[in-house]
Scaffold this motif. Structure first.
Motif, PDB file in Angstrom:
ATOM      1  N   UNK A  32       0.800  -1.219   0.000  1.00  0.00           N
ATOM      2  CA  UNK A  32       0.000   0.000   0.000  1.00  0.00           C
ATOM      3  C   UNK A  32       0.832   1.268   0.000  1.00  0.00           C
ATOM      4  N   UNK A  33       2.153   1.125  -0.023  1.00  0.00           N
ATOM      5  CA  UNK A  33       3.040   2.276  -0.041  1.00  0.00           C
ATOM      6  C   UNK A  33       4.195   1.992  -0.973  1.00  0.00           C
ATOM      7  N   UNK A  34       4.660   3.007  -1.686  1.00  0.00           N
ATOM      8  CA  UNK A  34       5.806   2.804  -2.564  1.00  0.00           C
ATOM      9  C   UNK A  34       7.091   2.766  -1.733  1.00  0.00           C
ATOM     10  N   UNK A  35       8.189   2.388  -2.349  1.00  0.00           N
ATOM     11  CA  UNK A  35       9.434   2.151  -1.618  1.00  0.00           C
ATOM     12  C   UNK A  35      10.020   3.425  -1.030  1.00  0.00           C
ATOM     13  N   UNK A  36       9.637   4.592  -1.567  1.00  0.00           N
ATOM     14  CA  UNK A  36      10.129   5.860  -1.003  1.00  0.00           C
ATOM     15  C   UNK A  36       9.182   6.430   0.048  1.00  0.00           C
ATOM     16  N   UNK A  37       8.030   5.761   0.254  1.00  0.00           N
ATOM     17  CA  UNK A  37       6.981   6.282   1.136  1.00  0.00           C
ATOM     18  C   UNK A  37       6.452   7.630   0.660  1.00  0.00           C
ATOM     19  N   UNK A  38       6.532   7.861  -0.631  1.00  0.00           N
ATOM     20  CA  UNK A  38       5.995   9.098  -1.201  1.00  0.00           C
ATOM     21  C   UNK A  38       4.496   8.985  -1.452  1.00  0.00           C
ATOM     22  N   UNK A  39       3.994   7.766  -1.680  1.00  0.00           N
ATOM     23  CA  UNK A  39       2.578   7.545  -1.963  1.00  0.00           C
ATOM     24  C   UNK A  39       2.067   6.427  -1.067  1.00  0.00           C
ATOM     25  N   UNK A  40       0.879   6.648  -0.530  1.00  0.00           N
ATOM     26  CA  UNK A  40       0.260   5.628   0.303  1.00  0.00           C
ATOM     27  C   UNK A  40      -1.224   5.606   0.027  1.00  0.00           C
ATOM     28  N   UNK A  41      -1.803   4.400  -0.033  1.00  0.00           N
ATOM     29  CA  UNK A  41      -3.236   4.250  -0.223  1.00  0.00           C
ATOM     30  C   UNK A  41      -3.793   3.195   0.702  1.00  0.00           C
ATOM     31  N   UNK A  42      -5.039   2.844   0.476  1.00  0.00           N
ATOM     32  CA  UNK A  42      -5.703   1.773   1.217  1.00  0.00           C
ATOM     33  C   UNK A  42      -6.318   0.818   0.209  1.00  0.00           C
ATOM     34  N   UNK A  43      -6.506  -0.416   0.599  1.00  0.00           N
ATOM     35  CA  UNK A  43      -7.125  -1.400  -0.299  1.00  0.00           C
ATOM     36  C   UNK A  43      -8.047  -2.293   0.502  1.00  0.00           C
ATOM     37  N   UNK A  44      -9.048  -2.820  -0.169  1.00  0.00           N
ATOM     38  CA  UNK A  44      -9.956  -3.759   0.488  1.00  0.00           C
ATOM     39  C   UNK A  44      -9.239  -5.071   0.767  1.00  0.00           C
ATOM     40  N   UNK A  45      -8.403  -5.492  -0.167  1.00  0.00           N
ATOM     41  CA  UNK A  45      -7.579  -6.680   0.018  1.00  0.00           C
ATOM     42  C   UNK A  45      -6.536  -6.761  -1.084  1.00  0.00           C
TER      43      UNK A  45
END
Length: 472
Positions: A32-45
């Motif tokens: 749910x996050x890219x390797x730089x922690x620049x983008x983060x989201x949520x997912x149902x699964x």
């Protein structure tokens, strides 16, 4: 998982089984996050299918319940293209279980692989067969072929071999309605209408899910020589590449430009790296020549080219690597730049391209504008001179706070992208658009191009369930 209907969850379980589902927060985190922690989201699964048929069944199920799908490979991208949004209603479709090398055909010089195969594994399998798969980039130990295809990855050998479009003969793709297009043909000539694979290469999962590919192989490299060259200017680098190309032709496989600021960050933060020269210089290039012959006279050619450049005042100093250890040490100075810059706090990364002849003027004019408008910013410019691709990154001024620097992100971006457009360049050379550059694309791409892209998207994905919010 509660945000999705229970019958949908049961359908997913029937398709991929318990091993193919990740639903608990702790295990989902890395998806749910890219390797730089620049983008983060949520997912149902997170769903991890093990075959093309399971991918197709999942896509059909998502269509039935109108659930958006976010395809994901090694999750090493820089533009947030494989990260879900914040709604928590999307499904991340990870291809990492689909990691088989299906066939190596040394005679046809092709390799058929599933999308989840790690790039380094492809390189190793090619070497085992006495061949070369030339795509090479910093994340090759963790990025996947599917992700490389989705972003049309480039890397350090584009100068000789091209990017993923040039390295791919065929694809297998699950379309947004769940149909499977089997285009796994190892043909170098197939003039039977539209070349459909190019729709999906570089589409970042917005038109379908790439599940397998037929890749081109090349003769193994048996001679390599590498040099580290100091230069007085970026213009000298453009002139030098002309000299080396004229002498060496397609033996020139790498020509990497780096500013002194880039190198200083590496020397400060990457353990084991040292400066090849006692004195500092404004610019450097790393040159690599290679040949399929075991005793090709590459050193002679390189020294001849550098000697000519020295006579013309284009080169300040140079060293040719004398061992594999020295080659590795020189490449570490180039490959450590991105990691080293992260140690300097927030950075604004811009992956642009301009015509090779315009690189010096672009750097000079853009550097000047940024320093006038944003005093103290540190400009980390490096890239692949031979194809016009610059990673033009900005680090905050020494001692400034992170928040004020980040507040200037939009203004800095416009200075760089306005300059790029002024030189008829592109705001994304090899990283894609993802979510990071989607808005910028509306400003800097031709409106007709965007409309044609939307038409293709609507035709293939009328419900807009394939990686929504990315590219367009």
């Amino acid at each position: 998982m509660s945000k999705l209907p229970e019958e949908f969850i049961r359908g997913v379980e029937s398709v991929v089984g318990a091993l193919g589902i990740i639903g608990d927060a702790e295990r989902m985190h890395s998806y749910l996050s890219d390797w730089r922690n620049a983008y983060r989201g949520e997912a149902a699964l997170i769903v991890r299918p093990a075959s093309t048929e399971e991918v197709a069944s999942m896509v059909r199920l998502c269509n039935q319940y109108q659930v958006a799908v976010v395809p994901q490979g090694g999750n090493t991208g820089l533009c947030g293209g494989s990260i879900p949004d914040a709604s928590g209603t999307q499904v991340v479709l990870s291809l990492t279980r689909m990691n088989r090398i299906c066939e190596v055909d040394a005679t046809n010089e092709t390799m058929t692989v599933e999308a989840g195969v790690i790039l380094q594994k492809v390189q190793e399998a090619a070497a085992d067969a006495g061949r070369l798969f030339p795509l090479s980039l910093g994340a090759e130990g963790s990025c996947t072929i599917g992700g490389n295809l989705a972003t049309n990855a480039g890397g350090t050998a584009v100068l000789r071999y091209g990017n993923m479009r040039d390295l791919t003969l065929g694809l297998e793709v699950v379309l947004p309605d769940g149909q499977i297009w089997n285009g796994l043909r190892g043909l170098r000539k197939d003039n039977t209408g539209y070349d459909l694979k190019h729709l999906f290469i570089g589409s970042e999962g917005t038109l379908g899910v790439i599940t397998a590919a037929v890749l081109k192989l090349y003769p193994a490299v048996r001679s390599v020589t590498t040099a580290w060259v100091a230069l007085p200017s970026a213009d000298a680098a453009v002139q030098l590449i002309g000299i080396i190309r004229g002498l060496c032709g397609d033996r020139l496989t790498g020509f990497e430009l780096m500013s002194r600021q880039s190198v200083e960050f590496v020397l400060s933060h990457v353990v084991g790296c040292s400066d090849p020269f006692a004195e500092s210089h404004p610019w450097y290039v790393l040159i690599e020549l290679s040949d399929t012959q075991p005793d090709a006279p590459l050193n002679d050619l390189l020294e001849l080219g550098i000697g000519e450049a020295l006579e013309r005042g284009l080169v300040s100093n140079a060293v040719v690597a004398g061992s594999e250890a020295q080659v590795a040490a020189l490449w570490a100075l180039r490959e450590g730049i991105s990691e080293a810059q992260n140690h300097e706090g927030p950075s604004l990364k811009h992956d642009i391209s301009v015509p090779v002849s315009c690189i010096p003027a672009f750097i000079q004019s853009t550097d000047q504008r940024l320093r006038e408008q944003f005093p103290g910013v540190r400009i980390v410019a490096y890239g692949h001179v031979g194809d016009g691709n610059l990673h033009y990154n900005i680090s905050k001024p020494v001692g400034s706070d992170d928040a004020s620097f980040k507040a200037q992100q939009e203004a800095i971006m416009h200075v760089i992208y306005d300059a790029t457009a002024g030189f008829q360049g592109s705001i994304s050379a090899e990283h894609g658009l993802g979510q990071a550059k989607r808005a910028a694309a509306r400003l800097y791409k031709d409106p007709l191009e965007l409309e044609l892209m939307r038409t293709i998207k609507l035709t293939l994905d009328p419900n807009s369930l394939m990686n929504p919010g990315k590219v367009l």
